[in-house]
Design a protein around this motif. Sequence first.
Motif, mmCIF file in Angstrom:
data_model
loop_
_atom_site.group_PDB
_atom_site.id
_atom_site.type_symbol
_atom_site.label_atom_id
_atom_site.label_comp_id
_atom_site.label_asym_id
_atom_site.label_seq_id
_atom_site.Cartn_x
_atom_site.Cartn_y
_atom_site.Cartn_z
ATOM 1 N N ASP A 17 -52.832 68.191 161.396
ATOM 2 C CA ASP A 17 -51.518 67.853 160.848
ATOM 3 C C ASP A 17 -50.625 67.434 162.009
ATOM 4 N N ILE A 18 -50.438 66.142 162.175
ATOM 5 C CA ILE A 18 -49.728 65.615 163.351
ATOM 6 C C ILE A 18 -48.870 64.421 162.956
ATOM 7 N N GLU A 19 -48.010 64.006 163.882
ATOM 8 C CA GLU A 19 -47.345 62.722 163.726
ATOM 9 C C GLU A 19 -48.349 61.622 164.061
ATOM 10 N N PHE A 20 -48.244 60.499 163.375
ATOM 11 C CA PHE A 20 -49.233 59.433 163.561
ATOM 12 C C PHE A 20 -49.312 58.994 165.020
ATOM 13 N N SER A 21 -48.196 58.990 165.710
ATOM 14 C CA SER A 21 -48.164 58.534 167.106
ATOM 15 C C SER A 21 -48.989 59.421 168.031
ATOM 16 N N GLU A 22 -49.308 60.658 167.579
ATOM 17 C CA GLU A 22 -50.060 61.602 168.412
ATOM 18 C C GLU A 22 -51.560 61.535 168.165
ATOM 19 N N LEU A 23 -52.016 60.565 167.388
ATOM 20 C CA LEU A 23 -53.429 60.513 167.005
ATOM 21 C C LEU A 23 -54.350 60.462 168.223
ATOM 22 N N GLY A 24 -53.955 59.702 169.251
ATOM 23 C CA GLY A 24 -54.791 59.592 170.443
ATOM 24 C C GLY A 24 -55.020 60.920 171.139
ATOM 25 N N LYS A 25 -54.041 61.824 171.063
ATOM 26 C CA LYS A 25 -54.188 63.137 171.704
ATOM 27 C C LYS A 25 -55.195 64.014 170.967
ATOM 28 N N HIS A 26 -55.440 63.678 169.704
ATOM 29 C CA HIS A 26 -56.310 64.515 168.872
ATOM 30 C C HIS A 26 -57.545 63.739 168.418
ATOM 31 N N LEU B 298 -60.485 52.522 162.806
ATOM 32 C CA LEU B 298 -60.703 53.903 163.238
ATOM 33 C C LEU B 298 -62.188 54.259 163.147
ATOM 34 N N MET B 299 -62.844 53.873 162.059
ATOM 35 C CA MET B 299 -64.265 54.162 161.923
ATOM 36 C C MET B 299 -65.073 53.441 163.001
ATOM 37 N N ALA B 300 -64.719 52.210 163.280
ATOM 38 C CA ALA B 300 -65.425 51.442 164.314
ATOM 39 C C ALA B 300 -65.254 52.091 165.682
ATOM 40 N N ALA B 301 -64.086 52.704 165.921
ATOM 41 C CA ALA B 301 -63.819 53.332 167.215
ATOM 42 C C ALA B 301 -64.800 54.458 167.516
ATOM 43 N N TYR B 302 -65.333 55.091 166.477
ATOM 44 C CA TYR B 302 -66.253 56.207 166.667
ATOM 45 C C TYR B 302 -67.713 55.782 166.550
ATOM 46 N N GLY B 303 -67.946 54.477 166.590
ATOM 47 C CA GLY B 303 -69.318 53.998 166.664
ATOM 48 C C GLY B 303 -69.999 53.783 165.334
ATOM 49 N N HIS B 304 -69.240 53.770 164.216
ATOM 50 C CA HIS B 304 -69.878 53.410 162.948
ATOM 51 C C HIS B 304 -70.464 52.014 163.088
ATOM 52 N N ARG B 305 -71.645 51.835 162.570
ATOM 53 C CA ARG B 305 -72.308 50.538 162.667
ATOM 54 C C ARG B 305 -71.442 49.449 162.056
ATOM 55 N N LYS B 306 -71.470 48.282 162.699
ATOM 56 C CA LYS B 306 -70.664 47.165 162.237
ATOM 57 C C LYS B 306 -70.964 46.825 160.780
ATOM 58 N N LEU C 264 -55.356 51.994 169.327
ATOM 59 C CA LEU C 264 -55.259 51.664 167.903
ATOM 60 C C LEU C 264 -53.975 52.217 167.307
ATOM 61 N N ALA C 265 -53.653 53.475 167.589
ATOM 62 C CA ALA C 265 -52.429 54.067 167.055
ATOM 63 C C ALA C 265 -51.204 53.293 167.523
ATOM 64 N N LEU C 266 -51.201 52.921 168.809
ATOM 65 C CA LEU C 266 -50.077 52.152 169.361
ATOM 66 C C LEU C 266 -49.985 50.773 168.723
ATOM 67 N N ASP C 267 -51.136 50.134 168.505
ATOM 68 C CA ASP C 267 -51.151 48.798 167.906
ATOM 69 C C ASP C 267 -50.648 48.820 166.466
ATOM 70 N N VAL C 268 -50.984 49.877 165.724
ATOM 71 C CA VAL C 268 -50.490 49.989 164.346
ATOM 72 C C VAL C 268 -48.976 50.173 164.345
ATOM 73 N N ILE C 269 -48.483 51.041 165.234
ATOM 74 C CA ILE C 269 -47.032 51.277 165.327
ATOM 75 C C ILE C 269 -46.297 49.992 165.701
ATOM 76 N N ASN C 270 -46.897 49.195 166.593
ATOM 77 C CA ASN C 270 -46.275 47.934 167.052
ATOM 78 C C ASN C 270 -46.595 46.756 166.145
ATOM 79 N N ASN C 271 -47.287 47.044 165.029
ATOM 80 C CA ASN C 271 -47.667 46.001 164.062
ATOM 81 C C ASN C 271 -48.642 44.971 164.616
ATOM 82 N N SER C 272 -49.342 45.322 165.694
ATOM 83 C CA SER C 272 -50.383 44.428 166.217
ATOM 84 C C SER C 272 -51.652 44.522 165.364
#
Length: 912
Positions: free
Chosen positions: A116-125, A31-39, A13-21
Amino acid sequence: MNVTQIEEIVKKLALDVINNSVEKDQFIYELMAAYGHRKTTVSRIKSGERNLAKVAGEVRAKRHIYFKHSDSNKVFSDIDDMKKEPSVTREKIRFIIATDFDQFVAVDTRTNDTLDIEFSELGKHFDFFLPWAGMEKAVYQGDNPADVKAAEKMAKLFDLIKADNFSEENKNDTAALHSLNVFLTRLLFCFFAEDTGIFTDNQFSAELESHTKADGSDVDSYLNRLFEVLNTSKENRHDLPDYLAKFEYVNGGLFADPIASPKFSTKSRRMLIECGSELDWSGINPDIFGSMIQAVVHPDQRGGMGMHYTSVINIMKVIEPLFLDDLYAELENIVENIDPKLKPSRLRKLHDRIANIKIFDPACGSGNFLIIAFKELRKLEMEVIKLRQERVKDGQQDDFFDEISLDSSFSQIRLSQFYGIELDDFAHEVAILSLWLAEHQMNVEFKAEFGDCEPTLPLQSGGNIFAGNALRLNWLSVCPNNGEEIYIIGNPPYIGARKQSPEQKEDMKHTFFNESCFNIGSLDYIAGWFLKGANYIFGPQKLAFVSTSSICQGEQVSFMWNGILRKNVDIILAVPAFKWTNNAKKQAGVYCVIVGLGSKNKNSNKKILLENYWNSVTHINPYLTSTDITAVSPRSKPLSNLPKMGIGNKPVDGGGFLFTNDEKNNFLKIEPEAEPYFKKWFGAQEFNSGVSRWCLSLQQVSDEEVSRLPEVAKVVEKVKAFRLKSTSNPTIKLANTPKRFHVENFPSTNFLIIPKVSSSVKDYLPVGLLKKEDLASDLLNVVSSEDLFFMGLLSSKIHLIWTTAVSGKFGNGIRYSSKICYNTFPVPEVTEKQKDQVRSAALNILLEREAYSDMSISKLYSDSMPDSLREAHETLDKKVELLYSTKLLNSEEEKLNLLFSLYKKMIGNENA
């Protein structure tokens, strides 16, 4: 959804946002859906229905999130302003997030942690937001977690009370100990009540301190009077002093029995007050604390407080696939697919259904499973009530109901829907208490969401928790089964047949009375719960238990499952072996499975968790794969055309015949003529480590020759003396032939060996080829053949997959049994040309090992495996796989199913 899946989705998701996908205005919903929030939850926030924010670029949803798309370089000022918003507290927002998609800042309002991170590092955290997926940050991390601190304080208080009230004469007085257990649960309730709004703030501790003497001499009489007041309704109270009259009426049975409070001293009174006034009991989790508090009255368990409690994550692995996922799926179907005119009636039906479900834990401990199931059903019900109320506001009604069947203003779920059995007296009392506390917590959440809730006091029924032995009680008398929707859940005790106490063995005899198809003496203790559960199920009822993986491995499968599956049940869900983890400082290092049962022919949608995804299958066997097979039974001879496997030599010599290199060399300096009688000795350790040991082998040596060699004669006499000292008659008899071994196996050719126990097996099962002059110990399985075709078969991934499925485990290694692993291994008919291809591949493995002769077998078959050896094994695997299939197979599951199918066919042919 599991952690690995979440990590990968967030990285992408972070990569897709950076690449405008992915559009930036869609990021927070993804992001909420990624953690299993109900559709349905995400879509309703996205549509604005549940978005309480009125500013463009902001999203605010109760209990979930406050998000802002910040202007460039305004992230930090925005997050500071957002934290000060009154709505954050009022709406119980969990995460505050601000980002300009270069910088990303988030705050967890519960733990006060900041990301407190750079957006590109979201996947690491990604783990920062795991609470969204029901995976709270470790409860026991840090120096002073609330649950551990409370348990430790209560343990000190318990010790002081016991010292004040018990002596050597009455320390095992069952009635007195029961009274103390009830007294402790009353204290726990009072501590919790004064910190969570049930009583006024610090009411219990403050009044206790103000109205009792410092030496503790009148604490018991004060508490006796207070507990009587708590059990008396306000209209029936007469002439009470103001400080007692102000206490609320509790009822619910908690204070009903006239149990005398224990005596207190200066120290124990002070500790009692500290437990209440110095601890914040509002931060206690009933689902976790209940198990930890058990250690208070069992001092032998204190060293690993919480070690064996079942974590929320593991409980969810049981209740989600068993019933919760289906209930949410029904709700989503109503929201997304049902005609709007029919939605109200369908929502009412779902609400009715939830309000009538029974949850039964026949080994409930302090109530973990029941509490989590209660909380999750209450959360689901809140979603249903929201939707029902919204339909009423919109004027949507239908023709199916003239009036609402349930009042949607308050929760219809009652603790009386929850049933349990517990043997331990204190755990039983804590389970009842913990359910009350959980109900209060959910009432608080309900009020925060809807503005009102039913009052906690006076307490209602605290669940149907029975004290007793689950294997002796009639489950129908505990939780009546009239064909309703009942879910049996839990984590019953697993105790191997050899470790069961005499009382537990009697429990098993009682449970399996008239059950002739079971080998009771070999069954794990948990088998009793599965049998009683199978006998309980006759309609829509379902069961799912956590167990050690041993019940789905090795001989235990045929001992247990052949009989269970003859009942009117099928295995309907399965989570194959996973390592048991929880948030405790010390964790129980076992591998577990989750096995679910349901009525035959009424559960077509069976589910297996494979590689972190649920797979729908038509059949689940006791090995927790999808092949239609019951159990692989031990055999005394091979099913396939394989040479016989035996065990190695067992000297029973007290170590007299065995020598290290140095010992052998020193021996030969004195007795050089004994050198021809020394043979290389291989046990599992010698084979894996490469360390040399030697055996003085005298079976073929005459008595005259032995008498001619004094040092050799001393060894023989030493072995004879060792055997004569034994208390075993066979060993004493063996002293008559002191040169012989108890078990002897001397192949006439070079031979193959496999260790009986491999402590850590990853990709390959090491198979050895020894010279006929070598001796194998009884810790090795021996195949009297030097044919490299058989070595190739046994070294292959196909054989390892079979062995892993059917063998008993040794930690994360394998316990290799000839009866269950080798003799049952199905091998198809093969041509001589195919055998030669396997032989050639096996020879290459031996040559690669020889090329790395400085590395031991254990090193070669570790993470340090040389690439060339791995390639040789991969080549062998392909050759062996093509014996079974005309094409290479993709997954281990596919290979195992093929093996099970071949086994079933060969057994059928054998019995034809």
